[in-house]
Motif scaffolding. Structure first.
Motif, PDB file in Angstrom:
ATOM      1  N   PHE A  69       0.825  -1.205   0.000  1.00  0.00           N
ATOM      2  CA  PHE A  69       0.000   0.000   0.000  1.00  0.00           C
ATOM      3  C   PHE A  69       0.861   1.256   0.000  1.00  0.00           C
ATOM      4  N   ALA A  70       1.944   1.246   0.776  1.00  0.00           N
ATOM      5  CA  ALA A  70       2.856   2.393   0.803  1.00  0.00           C
ATOM      6  C   ALA A  70       3.498   2.607  -0.563  1.00  0.00           C
ATOM      7  N   GLY A  71       3.842   1.535  -1.257  1.00  0.00           N
ATOM      8  CA  GLY A  71       4.421   1.657  -2.596  1.00  0.00           C
ATOM      9  C   GLY A  71       3.443   2.255  -3.588  1.00  0.00           C
ATOM     10  N   VAL A  72       2.198   1.807  -3.541  1.00  0.00           N
ATOM     11  CA  VAL A  72       1.176   2.367  -4.437  1.00  0.00           C
ATOM     12  C   VAL A  72       0.937   3.829  -4.106  1.00  0.00           C
ATOM     13  N   LEU A  73       0.859   4.159  -2.825  1.00  0.00           N
ATOM     14  CA  LEU A  73       0.644   5.546  -2.422  1.00  0.00           C
ATOM     15  C   LEU A  73       1.804   6.438  -2.859  1.00  0.00           C
ATOM     16  N   LEU A  74       3.014   5.945  -2.737  1.00  0.00           N
ATOM     17  CA  LEU A  74       4.185   6.709  -3.177  1.00  0.00           C
ATOM     18  C   LEU A  74       4.136   6.946  -4.677  1.00  0.00           C
ATOM     19  N   LYS A  75       3.769   5.915  -5.430  1.00  0.00           N
ATOM     20  CA  LYS A  75       3.691   6.049  -6.884  1.00  0.00           C
ATOM     21  C   LYS A  75       2.631   7.072  -7.281  1.00  0.00           C
ATOM     22  N   VAL A  76       1.499   7.046  -6.606  1.00  0.00           N
ATOM     23  CA  VAL A  76       0.424   7.990  -6.918  1.00  0.00           C
ATOM     24  C   VAL A  76       0.840   9.413  -6.564  1.00  0.00           C
ATOM     25  N   LEU A  77       1.443   9.585  -5.390  1.00  0.00           N
ATOM     26  CA  LEU A  77       1.802  10.933  -4.953  1.00  0.00           C
ATOM     27  C   LEU A  77       2.957  11.526  -5.745  1.00  0.00           C
ATOM     28  N   THR A  78       3.786  10.707  -6.361  1.00  0.00           N
ATOM     29  CA  THR A  78       4.895  11.242  -7.148  1.00  0.00           C
ATOM     30  C   THR A  78       4.537  11.378  -8.625  1.00  0.00           C
ATOM     31  N   SER A  79       3.302  11.070  -8.994  1.00  0.00           N
ATOM     32  CA  SER A  79       2.902  11.250 -10.387  1.00  0.00           C
ATOM     33  C   SER A  79       2.748  12.740 -10.685  1.00  0.00           C
ATOM     34  N   GLY A  80       2.920  13.105 -11.934  1.00  0.00           N
ATOM     35  CA  GLY A  80       2.870  14.508 -12.334  1.00  0.00           C
ATOM     36  C   GLY A  80       1.526  15.160 -12.074  1.00  0.00           C
ATOM     37  N   THR A  81       0.468  14.446 -12.301  1.00  0.00           N
ATOM     38  CA  THR A  81      -0.871  15.001 -12.121  1.00  0.00           C
ATOM     39  C   THR A  81      -1.131  15.367 -10.665  1.00  0.00           C
TER      40      THR A  81
END
Length: 64
Positions: free
Chosen positions: A38-50
């Motif tokens: 879950f932390a990995g998915v959250l990190l990926k979402v929060l570091t996306s450009g959008t």
């Protein structure tokens, strides 16, 4: 005042038959893996450009 009673031989024998000795450790391992995923998915979402753009504009509006 009563002391702490040890489980009888029947309770110990039943627990050994059920094989619950490692269940809590396995549950902790699964919970830890789920939290890391879950932390990995959250990190990926929060570091996306959008999302970064939306957060930047939100912070700029709040500070101005």
């Amino acid at each position: 005042m009563q002391g702490v009673r040890k489980p009888g031989w029947g309770a110990r024998f039943t627990a050994k038959l059920r094989g619950e000795s490692g269940m809590s450790t396995a549950e902790y391992a699964v919970g830890t893996l789920a939290a890391v995923a879950f932390a990995g998915v959250l990190l990926k979402v929060l570091t996306s450009g959008t999302v970064q753009g939306a957060l930047s504009s939100l912070i700029e509006r709040a500070l101005s």
